[in-house]
Design a protein around this motif. Structure first.
Motif, short mmCIF file in Angstrom:
data_model
loop_
_atom_site.label_atom_id
_atom_site.label_comp_id
_atom_site.label_asym_id
_atom_site.label_seq_id
_atom_site.Cartn_x
_atom_site.Cartn_y
_atom_site.Cartn_z
N HIS B 230 45.02 -1.65 -21.44
CA HIS B 230 44.02 -1.63 -22.55
C HIS B 230 42.69 -1.45 -22.02
O HIS B 230 41.77 -1.45 -22.69
N THR B 231 42.67 -1.95 -20.60
CA THR B 231 41.26 -2.13 -19.95
C THR B 231 40.27 -1.22 -20.03
O THR B 231 39.13 -1.46 -19.89
N PRO B 234 37.86 -1.84 -23.94
CA PRO B 234 36.50 -2.41 -24.23
C PRO B 234 35.21 -1.68 -23.40
O PRO B 234 34.16 -1.73 -24.07
N PHE B 289 47.11 -11.67 -27.81
CA PHE B 289 46.08 -11.43 -26.64
C PHE B 289 44.88 -10.72 -27.28
O PHE B 289 43.90 -11.30 -27.13
N LEU B 292 43.10 -13.44 -29.60
CA LEU B 292 42.47 -14.27 -28.71
C LEU B 292 41.34 -13.82 -27.94
O LEU B 292 40.10 -14.71 -27.93
N VAL B 293 41.34 -13.02 -27.42
CA VAL B 293 40.12 -12.30 -26.42
C VAL B 293 38.97 -11.99 -27.43
O VAL B 293 37.83 -12.19 -27.05
N LEU B 295 38.48 -13.35 -29.96
CA LEU B 295 37.63 -14.81 -30.50
C LEU B 295 36.71 -15.28 -29.49
O LEU B 295 35.52 -15.91 -30.08
N ALA B 296 36.83 -14.67 -28.18
CA ALA B 296 35.96 -15.45 -27.53
C ALA B 296 34.71 -14.38 -26.96
O ALA B 296 33.93 -14.83 -26.41
N GLN B 297 34.67 -13.40 -27.59
CA GLN B 297 33.57 -12.25 -27.61
C GLN B 297 32.23 -12.84 -28.13
O GLN B 297 32.20 -13.23 -29.23
N ARG B 302 32.31 -5.40 -28.59
CA ARG B 302 33.36 -5.78 -27.67
C ARG B 302 34.26 -6.62 -28.71
O ARG B 302 35.58 -6.40 -28.57
N TYR B 306 38.29 -5.40 -29.23
CA TYR B 306 39.42 -6.27 -29.17
C TYR B 306 40.30 -6.32 -30.32
O TYR B 306 41.46 -6.54 -30.06
N ARG B 436 34.02 -16.85 -37.56
CA ARG B 436 32.80 -17.40 -36.79
C ARG B 436 31.71 -16.25 -36.79
O ARG B 436 30.61 -16.73 -36.57
#
Lengths: 650, 496
Positions: B230-231, B234, B289, B292-293, B295-297, B302, B306, B436
């Motif tokens: 998938h990279t 993004p 995955f 979760l990723v 959630l961190a953005q 981006r 995800y 969030r």
């Protein structure tokens, strides 16, 4: 009846849409009229159900016949729909006064009406799929309404926590739906719980979802955060109706939950009843006291559902809805006068505003189970049903004493002569700016509607105690019993609670802090769930960027480097080779030229000369001697034979 | 005379692209008008097809013109429920994207030509019943999207465009090999996809079948994308212009899952059945995955990129469940219908989300959720629509993504209860990340510099409102599209 079922949901939805689009002046009357009109079909349903009518109406929704959405009329759904409609009417009328000065009244009132539509869908749902749809819808609307107040910095956080806590618990509902469908191919309420692991998933899942929605320990903290919402929202969603959906789910699915799942629910409820009471005792904000009380009372309903069945639990649900909503509405009236709901700021407010105080006292007396008010009778039916289960009975009695204490404490503050609020400690409140000289201006416009709403609910709290019998008839259950023993125990607990507040015994500080801190459940959830998930997310993100993506880029760079190497090889190797080949070719050409001139020419010339010389020599072969000719023939034949053999071999 | 509507739908944007490219430069308004006109004709052609479509018949309305008879290559277009649903999604998303535009305004000739070329390629892909056409369309989408990103993207656009192009091109090569292998194994040799689907030439799950299946799977997994392929996504989304992101997420990702269903599931059912569980596990990894990723953005775009990986993971699980259970079984049908519905719903919702990310970036100059604050106050319309799209994307009932996701869960649970149960956890993480984002950027007090941001203007509303209407319509009454999808004969050639 099918049309009335759909109307019960559609009318409040239509009213919400109208209010959202109406000109500003028409918003408040339209909202009140809409709520009144929307209550009509619910009353028709109730009357119909009391007369024995039953109906189901479905529309195709997903691509399997068992996955239709539909509504149903039976005793339980009619009782719930009427409760929702009447509580909704009282609160919306009140809200038209509460939001009289609020510039965004339209948004709040439309939100309340939209909530009523979703809530009616939830209680009328025919099957778990429809229930799930409306269950999630009320959750989202709840979050939106909690976040309404823009002046309160705690509102967004409260809304997010409320939605996420209940949504996480709703995983239980999803899993129960999946397991039930896998086991039986149907999502109807009336079926036995499947055997084995699937059955366990159904039981645990439904109880978990009910715990989340009904703010049962250890998930109760979202309800305290939800108090950041406007007070009418707290009254309707976060005390009277939406939070009661968990109890309704237990009651509605009692066939699916029979046995150990209800046993779990009973324990959860009993423990929450006590924990909620302790938390309520430790709060210094009136709305937070009432939130703790709501958890506690819903816990009693869980016990009721576990031991007494639908009629007992729903009886308390209805009595509690009237009493607790009444308390919230009274709190909102005080809030408008003082600009705060902090207990410090409310000291003496009840003495100044005696009509509101009267409503507060009636609501409090009902929730504290003072006879002959409504919740006394409903709590009594729970206690009677719990007689065979000593532990739950004990927990319920402790919670009873707690309820008397946690309601008497604010009542005394309201009546007492404390310092007036200066607004500095107050959380800001929708429609009320802290520190504003609020009372006189607001009394003129909003107050009558607010008093009407609170008064209606107080009146209901006085009389609803008589509905236990008819309700049991409606639900087809035996009439609630009363027993002298439990009545006496209940009264003793009432006295104990009152005495405890009046005497004010020393409570260990640790216990007070723990109760004020929600028994540390908030910290626990933050440490055990929120933080690990965020850390995991950060790790996944880093792994994605530095690991996977870097690997792909690295591979690409590797490819590029390889290409460069090839390129270099191309230039230095192949190209030089080609160049070399070309040069070689050229050299070869030159060489050929030389060979041509010096070689081939010379060769031909040489050949000619040699032939000449050879001819001269061959002349010597013709010797005329027989034996020499024979020798030459033999040599020639051997050579030819040798060549033939070679050819044959290859 | 019957109008060949499918050919019209593909050919008109293609001719429009050529026309736009050849226009004299002084007609500044013409490219936009041509693009809008061709998109409208295409949309009408698809609508006409929908009207003529008979839900009971599987593949139908086939239009066929000989092309290379010796190889049995032909211009073959046709529709079944899945094709039509995807074509409908395509014309809607292109219509709103063209209305919004890309690059400098007024729309340049290059922009109009590329958008129309991309639309023609996407439609040709979804409607193709010939493998050569299918493959040509598949690769043409790459070219058009490469230029959309490379010409009008953001600072790092060259890198992202090249990465996108190379990665997915590498993915398309095994697809070509697979197509040739299917051609050679079919008897008589044919590129006709209808024939290959109706009677799969490659049966069983031996080495040959596995290799062919794997060739297609790798290509489509990169396109979808499935973690760990998938990279490119993004990077491409962050650098692409708004319209590029919308089309990339809304339409182009579906090429991958459409291929999984059309080729891997329908033409190689036995091999897929054998490898269904590993595929489902990859889908599950994508779900968890991706969420979760996301959630961190901090970058909204981006983050949405995800969540796309997360949502396409559900689709992959659904298709895999159908492969394991058989598309004709109750669970299999629920799962694959849900997966295709989710493709449509995700297309609509994620397109809306990328528009929303673009709108705020064009105003505030940033999409950083930690920098933005209190947007609900200066931009109430924007904030409300964003909240609606967020709630749709986290799978709230009554909005577009719930029906598909629920059907996938129901179908997959019957096959692998643990996979479905773990996938449900993805719902909670999605809820957390969107809430969030709402809390950080939309609720609360706006910072001084955001207090005067203008709310959405007409051109933005024209792009966004149709998508939001569809989001609600699909969620409230899923049979709108679900009946169409349900009419697809998933395993026409299923063995006894």
């Amino acid at each position: 009846m099918a049309a009335w079922l759909w109307l019960t949901v559609a009318l409040p939805a239509a009213a919400a849409a109208l209010v959202a689009l109406a000109p500003r002046a028409a918003v408040r009357p339209l909202a009140a009229a809409g709520a009144a009109l929307a209550a009509l079909p619910a009353v028709v349903l109730l009357v119909g159900a009391a007369g024995g009518e039953r109906a189901v109406t479905n529309v195709r929704w997903l691509d399997d016949g068992a996955l239709a959405v539909g509504l149903r009329l039976d005793g339980l759904s009619a009782a719930m729909a009427a409760t929702v409609a009447l509580a909704g009417l009282a609160v919306v009328v009140y809200a038209t006064g509460y939001f009289a000065q609020e510039p965004r009244a339209r948004s709040a009132l439309a939100g309340l009406l939209a909530f009523l539509a979703a809530m009616q869908g939830l209680v009328l749902a025919d099957g778990l799929l429809t229930l799930l749809v409306f269950w999630e819808a009320v959750g989202a609307l709840s979050a939106r309404l909690i976040a309404f107040n823009r002046d309160d910095a705690a509102a967004p956080g409260g809304a997010v926590r409320a939605f996420l806590t209940t949504r996480a618990a709703d995983v239980g509902l999803y899993l129960a739906v999946l397991a039930l469908f896998a086991a039986s191919g149907s999502l109807a309420f009336e079926q036995e719980r499947p055997e084995g692991a699937l059955g366990a998933l159904v039981g645990l899942g439904l109880v978990l979802a009910a715990m989340g929605k009904s703010a049962q320990a250890p998930l109760q903290t979202w309800l305290t955060g939800a108090m950041a919402g406007p007070t009418p929202v707290s009254a309707l969603l976060h005390s009277a109706t939406m939070v009661a959906a968990g109890v309704y789910l237990l009651v509605r699915s009692d066939a699916l939950l029979a046995g150990w799942p209800l046993e779990i629910a009973g324990w959860v409820g009993g423990l929450t009843a006590v924990a909620g009471a302790a938390i309520a005792l430790a709060q210094d904000d009136l709305k937070r006291v009432l939130a703790g009380s709501t958890s506690s009372q819903l816990g009693l309903m869980f016990v009721g559902a576990a031991v007494g069945g639908p009629a007992v639990a729903v009886f308390h649900l209805i009595a509690h809805a009237a009493g607790k909503a009444c308390l919230f509405l009274a709190a909102g009236l005080f809030q408008h006068e003082r600009g705060t709901t902090a207990l410090d700021g409310l000291a003496g407010a009840g003495r100044e505003d005696r009509s509101t105080m009267a409503a507060f006292v009636v609501g409090a007396a009902s929730i504290a189970a003072v006879p002959p008010l409504a919740a006394f009778w409903s709590k009594e039916s729970i206690l009677v049903a719990a007689e065979g289960h000593a532990a739950w009975l004990a927990l319920a009695l402790v919670a009873s004493a707690g309820s008397a204490a946690y309601l008497l404490r604010p009542a005394l503050v309201l009546w007492g002569r404390g310092p007036r609020a200066d607004g500095t400690r107050a959380a800001p409140i929708a429609g009320v700016r802290p520190g504003e000289p609020a009372a006189s201006a607001r009394r003129s416009s909003g107050r009558p509607a607010m008093l009407a709403g609170a008064g209606a609910l107080a009146a209901l709290s006085l009389v609803l105690g008589a509905t236990g019998g008819p309700l049991a008839d409606l639900l087809g259950a035996p009439a609630p019993e009363a027993s002298l023993l439990t009545a006496l125990l209940s009264l003793a607990m009432l006295a104990l609670g009152i005495g405890a507040v009046l005497v004010g015994p020393r409570v260990p500080q640790a216990l007070c802090t723990a109760a004020a801190q929600q028994l540390y459940t908030n910290d626990a959830l933050r440490r055990l769930v929120q933080r690990p998930v965020l850390v995991l997310a950060a790790v996944a993100d880093t792994g994605d960027r530095r690991g996977l993506d870097a690997a792909v880029d690295g591979a690409a760079r590797g490819g590029l480097a390889f290409a460069r190497v090839m390129d270099a090889g191309d230039r230095r190797g192949l190209e030089t080779a080609v160049d070399g080949a070309a040069r070689g070719g050229l050299a070869l050409a030159r060489a050929s030229d030389v060979v041509e001139r010096r070689g081939v020419d010379a060769l031909v010339d040489g050949l000619a000369r040699a032939t000449g010389r050879g001819g001269a020599r061959l002349r010597r072969l013709q010797t005329g001697r027989m034996y020499e000719y024979l020798r030459d023939t033999m040599l020639g034949a051997t050579a030819v034979g040798f060549i033939l053999v070679l050819t044959a071999l290859t | 005379m019957t109008v060949p509507w499918l050919s019209v739908a593909v050919a008109v944007p293609l001719l429009g692209a050529a026309l736009a490219a050849l226009l004299p430069a002084r007609l500044t308004a013409a490219p936009r008008l041509i693009a809008l006109g061709c998109a409208a004709v295409s949309a009408l052609a698809v609508a006409a097809t929908w009207v003529r479509f008979d839900g009971g018949q599987g593949m139908q309305l086939v239009e066929e013109v000989e092309w290379i008879p010796a190889l049995d290559v032909a211009w073959r277009l046709g529709v079944d429920g899945m094709s039509l649903a995807m074509a409908a999604l395509t014309v809607v998303l292109f219509a709103v994207t063209i209305a919004y535009g890309v690059g400098p305004r007024p729309m340049t000739r290059a922009a109009a030509a590329l958008l129309l070329l991309l639309e023609a390629a996407c439609l040709a892909f979804f409607l193709a019943q010939d493998f050569i056409l299918f493959y040509v369309a598949f690769d043409l989408t790459l070219v058009a999207m490469y230029f959309l990103i490379a010409l009008w993207g953001e600072a790092n656009r060259r890198y992202a465009a090249l990465k996108f192009f190379l990665y997915t091109l590498i993915g398309s090569l095994p697809v070509l090999l697979g197509i040739i292998a299917l051609y050679l194994t079919s008897e008589p040799n044919t590129f006709d996809m209808t024939v290959l689907a109706a009677d799969p030439a490659v049966r069983g799950a031996g080495t040959g079948a596995t290799l062919i299946w794997l060739a297609f799977f790798v290509g489509f997994a990169i396109k979808t994308p499935i973690v760990p392929f998938h990279t490119w996504l993004p990077a491409a989304h962050v650098e692409a212009p708004t319209a590029g992101s919308v089309l990339l997420a809304g339409v182009l990702l579906k090429l991958g899952t459409y291929g999984l269903v059309r080729v891997n599931l329908q033409m190689l059912p036995d091999a897929f059945a054998r490898y269904a569980l590993p595929v489902a596990l990859l889908g599950l990894v994508s779900v968890v995955f991706g969420a979760l990723v996301a959630l961190a953005q901090r970058d909204l775009k981006r983050l949405v990129a995800y969540t796309s990986i997360n949502h396409m993971g559900y689709v992959v699980i659904g298709v895999a469940a159908a492969a394991a259970a058989g598309g004709a079984s109750r669970a299999g049908e629920l799962a694959v219908d849900g997966a295709v519905f989710q493709m449509v719903a995700h297309g609509v919702v994620t397109a809306a989300l990328f528009f929303l990310a673009g709108f705020i970036a064009s105003r505030a100059g940033t999409r950083d959720l930690d920098e933005l604050s209190g947007l609900m106050r200066p931009m109430p319309v924007y904030g409300t629509l964003a909240a609606l799209a967020f709630f749709a994307s986290l799978g709230l009932p009554g909005l577009a993504q719930f029906p598909g996701e629920l059907q996938i869960f129901l179908g997959a649970f019957a096959v692998w209860p643990a996979v479905a149960a773990l996938a449900v956890l993805g719902l909670v993480v999605s809820a957390a990340l969107f809430l969030r984002a709402l809390q950080r950027a939309f609720l609360g007090e706006p910072a001084e510099r955001w207090a005067r941001l203008p709310d959405l203007h007409a051109r933005e509303l024209v792009a966004l409102v149709p998508l939001m209407v569809l989001t609600v319509a699909l969620g409230v009454y899923p049979p709108l599209v679900l009946d169409l999808i349900d009419s697809t004969a998933w395993l026409a050639g299923a063995g006894p």
